[in-house]
Design an enzyme around this catalytic site. Structure first.
Site, PDB file in Angstrom:
ATOM      1  N   ASP A   1      -4.221 -12.934   3.253  1.00  0.00           N
ATOM      2  CA  ASP A   1      -5.483 -12.499   3.854  1.00  0.00           C
ATOM      3  C   ASP A   1      -6.691 -12.792   2.969  1.00  0.00           C
ATOM      4  O   ASP A   1      -7.817 -12.453   3.348  1.00  0.00           O
ATOM      5  CB  ASP A   1      -5.431 -11.022   4.262  1.00  0.00           C
TER       6      ASP A   1
ATOM      7  N   ASP B   1      -2.384 -10.765  -2.414  1.00  0.00           N
ATOM      8  CA  ASP B   1      -2.979 -10.241  -1.180  1.00  0.00           C
ATOM      9  C   ASP B   1      -4.446  -9.890  -1.462  1.00  0.00           C
ATOM     10  O   ASP B   1      -4.786  -9.494  -2.579  1.00  0.00           O
ATOM     11  CB  ASP B   1      -2.215  -8.982  -0.743  1.00  0.00           C
TER      12      ASP B   1
ATOM     13  N   HIS C   1       0.820  -1.227   0.000  1.00  0.00           N
ATOM     14  CA  HIS C   1       0.000   0.000   0.000  1.00  0.00           C
ATOM     15  C   HIS C   1       0.850   1.271   0.000  1.00  0.00           C
ATOM     16  O   HIS C   1       0.300   2.376  -0.149  1.00  0.00           O
ATOM     17  CB  HIS C   1      -0.935   0.029   1.216  1.00  0.00           C
TER      18      HIS C   1
ATOM     19  N   HIS D   1      -6.107  -7.412  -0.561  1.00  0.00           N
ATOM     20  CA  HIS D   1      -6.276  -5.980  -0.825  1.00  0.00           C
ATOM     21  C   HIS D   1      -5.514  -5.599  -2.088  1.00  0.00           C
ATOM     22  O   HIS D   1      -4.467  -6.182  -2.388  1.00  0.00           O
ATOM     23  CB  HIS D   1      -5.758  -5.159   0.358  1.00  0.00           C
TER      24      HIS D   1
HETATM   25 ZN    ZN Z   1      -3.953  -7.271   2.624  1.00  0.00          ZN
END
Ligand code: ZN
Length: 309
Positions: A246, A162, A125, A164
């Site tokens: 995740d 991931d 991120h 996200h």
């Molecule tokens: Zn994540």
């Protein structure tokens, strides 16, 4: 050749507030899982600290200096809504990126077949000049650029499973035709980016969003239909994996339903492409994964696949 496993105890000293999902126990759970007998053949190394000039392949020097200056003497400081720094955080971030760079060195030098870098804070991120989403330096992105800059590899791919979207990696590589960034992720979900029509200036961003409730079949379809064909056409000289776990069914932060064999399958598919175009070069860097059992068992399945087990 062995698979390399890189970590560093300094990564346990990045502390987060009580109840924060991105916590040192994540790394302890992975270390415990990889201490089992079947992981004896791993080549193990401690992560060196990354030099600032290597981090500067993706982040401006004044951003690096600002994070160093923000590091508290005691307690914690908040960097963004869900990102904090403790006294050990800057060193942990240097080791996290340095571990990824060391893995690139060893894999390119053929002292290791491939590598898994278990470090924190995570990185995907972190944008060019913005820390967010638990992330300070974008270690996977820096590793890809470092492989080009330091080892003369031409094309690098970052594959991010991931749950996200890696908005930071997308931001960093948006205008860079020499790097392909591919991501599967749940959408809508934090950070909100990652729509299929976000493709980069050179059609070098490949987003394959999944929906809440999707599981292994949809994840594998996204790889088979979208990501693997694009990787095949791009023919990268190295593949860096943003390895977040995740998307596991047990994870508390998201609603995909992957299981350990799905992570192993994706790992094998990425390795097949690396064998075809990149002399097998794969460097995998830990991102998210917040259920300790789902995280550690998925990481173990991932590393078993890397070991060609
Ligand atoms: Zn994540």
């Amino acid at each position: 050749m062995p698979t390399l496993f890189v970590t560093h105890p300094a990564c346990l000293d990045h502390l987060t507030p009580l109840g924060h999902p991105e916590r040192p126990d994540r790394l302890r759970a992975i270390n415990d899982a990889l201490a089992q007998e079947q992981f004896k053949p791993l080549l193990r190394a401690q992560a060196p600290a990354a030099p600032f000039e290597s981090i500067a392949l993706c982040h401006p020097l004044d951003y690096i200096e600002a994070l160093r200056a923000a590091t508290p003497q005691k307690g914690m400081v908040r960097i963004d809504a869900d990102t904090t720094m403790s006294p050990g955080s800057f060193e942990a971030a240097l080791r996290a990126t340095g571990g990824a760079l060391h893995a690139v060195d060893e894999v390119v030098a053929k002292r290791a077949d491939n590598a898994f870098v278990a470090v924190r804070p995570p990185g995907h991120h972190a944008e060019t000049a913005r820390a967010m989403g638990f992330c300070l330096f974008n270690s996977a992105a820096i590793a890809a650029r470092y492989a080009q800059d330091h080892h003369g590899l031409t094309r690098a791919a970052v594959v991010d499973f991931d749950v996200h979207h890696g908005n930071g990696s997308q931001d960093i590589f948006w205008s860079d035709a020499s790097v392909m960034y591919c991501s599967t992720h749940e959408m809508p979900l934090y950070p909100g980016t990652g729509a299929r029509d976000e493709r980069g200036e050179h059609d070098n961003i490949v987003n394959a969003p999944l929906r809440s409730g999707d599981g292994g079949p949809q994840f594998r379809d996204a790889f088979e239909a979208t990501i693997l064909p694009r990787l095949r056409a791009f023919a990268p000289d190295i593949i860096v994996i943003s390895a977040g776990f995740d998307a596991h069914m047990r994870d508390p932060l998201a609603s995909l339903n992957l299981l350990e064999p799905d992570f192993a399958w994706a790992t094998q598919k990425i390795m097949q492409q690396a064998d075809a175009s990149a002399q097998g070069r794969v460097v995998s860097v830990l991102e998210g994964g917040y259920d300790l059992e789902g995280l550690s068992q998925s990481a173990a399945a991932h590393v078993t696949a890397l070991m060609r087990g």
